[in-house]
Design a protein around this motif. Sequence first.
Motif, mmCIF file in Angstrom:
data_model
loop_
_atom_site.group_PDB
_atom_site.id
_atom_site.type_symbol
_atom_site.label_atom_id
_atom_site.label_comp_id
_atom_site.label_asym_id
_atom_site.label_seq_id
_atom_site.Cartn_x
_atom_site.Cartn_y
_atom_site.Cartn_z
ATOM 1 N N ASP A 67 2.792 7.649 -1.585
ATOM 2 C CA ASP A 67 1.848 6.534 -1.498
ATOM 3 C C ASP A 67 2.041 5.825 -0.153
ATOM 4 O O ASP A 67 2.894 6.195 0.658
ATOM 5 N N ASN A 68 1.250 4.784 0.078
ATOM 6 C CA ASN A 68 1.306 4.084 1.363
ATOM 7 C C ASN A 68 1.203 2.566 1.192
ATOM 8 O O ASN A 68 0.471 1.888 1.921
ATOM 9 N N VAL A 69 1.948 2.028 0.234
ATOM 10 C CA VAL A 69 1.960 0.583 0.036
ATOM 11 C C VAL A 69 2.634 -0.070 1.244
ATOM 12 O O VAL A 69 3.703 0.347 1.690
ATOM 13 N N GLU A 70 2.006 -1.121 1.772
ATOM 14 C CA GLU A 70 2.467 -1.779 2.981
ATOM 15 C C GLU A 70 3.196 -3.080 2.646
ATOM 16 O O GLU A 70 2.794 -3.807 1.741
ATOM 17 N N VAL A 71 4.280 -3.359 3.373
ATOM 18 C CA VAL A 71 5.005 -4.624 3.229
ATOM 19 C C VAL A 71 4.663 -5.530 4.408
ATOM 20 O O VAL A 71 4.880 -5.160 5.563
ATOM 21 N N LEU A 72 4.122 -6.702 4.114
ATOM 22 C CA LEU A 72 3.812 -7.693 5.143
ATOM 23 C C LEU A 72 4.824 -8.830 5.059
ATOM 24 O O LEU A 72 5.254 -9.211 3.973
ATOM 25 N N GLY A 73 5.204 -9.361 6.205
ATOM 26 C CA GLY A 73 6.116 -10.501 6.238
ATOM 27 C C GLY A 73 7.556 -10.153 6.558
ATOM 28 O O GLY A 73 8.380 -11.049 6.756
ATOM 29 N N TRP A 74 7.875 -8.863 6.622
ATOM 30 C CA TRP A 74 9.238 -8.456 6.956
ATOM 31 C C TRP A 74 9.199 -7.130 7.702
ATOM 32 O O TRP A 74 8.544 -6.176 7.266
ATOM 33 N N ASP A 75 9.911 -7.071 8.832
ATOM 34 C CA ASP A 75 10.007 -5.873 9.660
ATOM 35 C C ASP A 75 11.439 -5.360 9.581
ATOM 36 O O ASP A 75 12.363 -5.992 10.100
ATOM 37 N N ARG A 76 11.635 -4.214 8.945
ATOM 38 C CA ARG A 76 12.984 -3.692 8.759
ATOM 39 C C ARG A 76 13.638 -3.306 10.077
ATOM 40 O O ARG A 76 14.856 -3.455 10.243
ATOM 41 N N ASP A 77 12.879 -2.790 11.002
ATOM 42 C CA ASP A 77 13.449 -2.382 12.284
ATOM 43 C C ASP A 77 13.939 -3.583 13.085
ATOM 44 O O ASP A 77 15.024 -3.565 13.666
ATOM 45 N N LYS A 78 13.152 -4.641 13.098
ATOM 46 C CA LYS A 78 13.520 -5.838 13.852
ATOM 47 C C LYS A 78 14.405 -6.785 13.050
ATOM 48 O O LYS A 78 14.997 -7.716 13.610
ATOM 49 N N GLN A 79 14.503 -6.556 11.737
ATOM 50 C CA GLN A 79 15.229 -7.468 10.849
ATOM 51 C C GLN A 79 14.756 -8.909 11.043
ATOM 52 O O GLN A 79 15.535 -9.850 11.164
ATOM 53 N N ASP A 80 13.439 -9.036 11.044
ATOM 54 C CA ASP A 80 12.841 -10.349 11.210
ATOM 55 C C ASP A 80 11.493 -10.366 10.495
ATOM 56 O O ASP A 80 10.934 -9.308 10.172
ATOM 57 N N GLY A 81 10.995 -11.556 10.243
ATOM 58 C CA GLY A 81 9.731 -11.646 9.520
ATOM 59 C C GLY A 81 9.176 -13.046 9.510
ATOM 60 O O GLY A 81 9.396 -13.823 10.442
ATOM 61 N N VAL A 82 8.479 -13.394 8.447
ATOM 62 C CA VAL A 82 7.826 -14.696 8.316
ATOM 63 C C VAL A 82 8.793 -15.678 7.657
ATOM 64 O O VAL A 82 9.265 -15.448 6.547
ATOM 65 N N PHE A 83 9.074 -16.795 8.360
ATOM 66 C CA PHE A 83 9.978 -17.820 7.850
ATOM 67 C C PHE A 83 9.378 -19.203 8.059
ATOM 68 O O PHE A 83 8.679 -19.439 9.042
ATOM 69 N N THR A 84 9.684 -20.093 7.131
ATOM 70 C CA THR A 84 9.126 -21.443 7.189
ATOM 71 C C THR A 84 9.995 -22.397 8.002
ATOM 72 O O THR A 84 9.539 -23.456 8.411
ATOM 73 N N GLY A 85 11.256 -22.076 8.189
ATOM 74 C CA GLY A 85 12.168 -22.935 8.923
ATOM 75 C C GLY A 85 12.917 -23.932 8.065
ATOM 76 O O GLY A 85 13.702 -24.730 8.578
ATOM 77 N N ALA A 86 12.698 -23.893 6.746
ATOM 78 C CA ALA A 86 13.381 -24.831 5.855
ATOM 79 C C ALA A 86 13.294 -24.309 4.422
ATOM 80 O O ALA A 86 12.609 -23.327 4.148
ATOM 81 N N PHE A 87 14.000 -24.998 3.532
ATOM 82 C CA PHE A 87 13.991 -24.613 2.119
ATOM 83 C C PHE A 87 13.337 -25.712 1.289
ATOM 84 O O PHE A 87 13.907 -26.199 0.316
ATOM 85 N N THR A 88 12.134 -26.067 1.689
ATOM 86 C CA THR A 88 11.382 -27.085 0.974
ATOM 87 C C THR A 88 9.953 -26.607 0.755
ATOM 88 O O THR A 88 9.409 -25.846 1.558
#
Length: 373
Positions: A212-233
């Motif tokens: 299959d070809n399900v895509e993951v958005l918000g996280w890049d495994r190669d870069k080990q980075d993704g979408v972050f809010t900058g806080a836990f609120t």
Amino acid sequence: MTISTRKRVLGGFLAASMFVALAGCASAPETAPTSGGESPSGAAVVDGFKPCMVSDAGGFDDKSFNQLGYEGLVRATEALGLDEPTTVQSDSESDFAPNLTNLVDQNCTLIITVGFALASAAGESAAANPDIEYVSIDDTVDTDFDGKTDSPNIKPIIFDTSQAAFLAGYASASYSTAKKVGTFGGMNFPTVSIFMDGFAQGVEYWNEQKDDNVEVLGWDRDKQDGVFTGAFTANQDAINAAQGLVDQGVDVLLPVGGPIYQSAASVIRDSGREIALIGVDADVYETDPSVADLLLTSIRKLIDVGVEDAVNAAAVGEFDATPFVGTLSNDGVGLAPFHDFESKVSPELQGELDEIKAGIIDGSITVESYLAG
């Protein structure tokens, strides 16, 4: 030091000392204001034993990791016949050191710090107070990066949540009809990204097994980075992060960072689409019924059980600084039931997840993680 370097150092720590006892447990002070009767095992509670806790940002009512830690502490103190435990809440990083000093000044004999962000402050406090015992949730407290916990009076309680997140990623890929699933976090700490990376690995495994070809958005495994809010609120930044992923068409959403799932839930409801939410830390279906109808499952780590056990041991003079690492094998992490989504997932899914879990435990299925070295 970068986050990626921090991950490698933590992995090295565990490779060297995951199950090795750390030398020299400090004894509790002989005089303190709290006393109890017997432990659940029947052993006498140390005179003056006083367990205390300091939260990370998010508060003790975050329905996530802070709350789980608090619940474990309360259960233990009640069973030990102690007074209500002393707790202090951190609203920002600047509160960490003063809060720890506050607990030291209140004659706490066991101080539990909740969260990766508290590691540096916890290490400094433990070094300055060798007669006080510390429990660090979600960090090894190796602040000088030499491969071992800073002080012999600190017990790390950490969780390889990538294993449970792998199962959640596989389940999400199975459920998704849009062939797009998304994730975002509070901050790019290892204890946050471990969920996101494990989740992505589970989706990859689904794609390999099912062609299959399900895509993951918000996280890049190669870069080990993704979408972050900058806080836990649960704030506008969290809403914006969730909205950005929903606008790209995801139909499963994994927010990692305490109460930020509440922002994700509001975006899902406003979208008018069938989008499943995945909880973290606790079984959010049980801790927050207001979002129960949205939850496909939750990625659990048993913080409450770890805290309760650590408090019970310290209460009878058996504090053990050996790191506890929660895995699928010891049930320290796991996947919550599908609850209301039971009829919406494939009838074969649970059986497949059981096989994958067994494969992860016996090593035939590899899940990459900074905790695996």
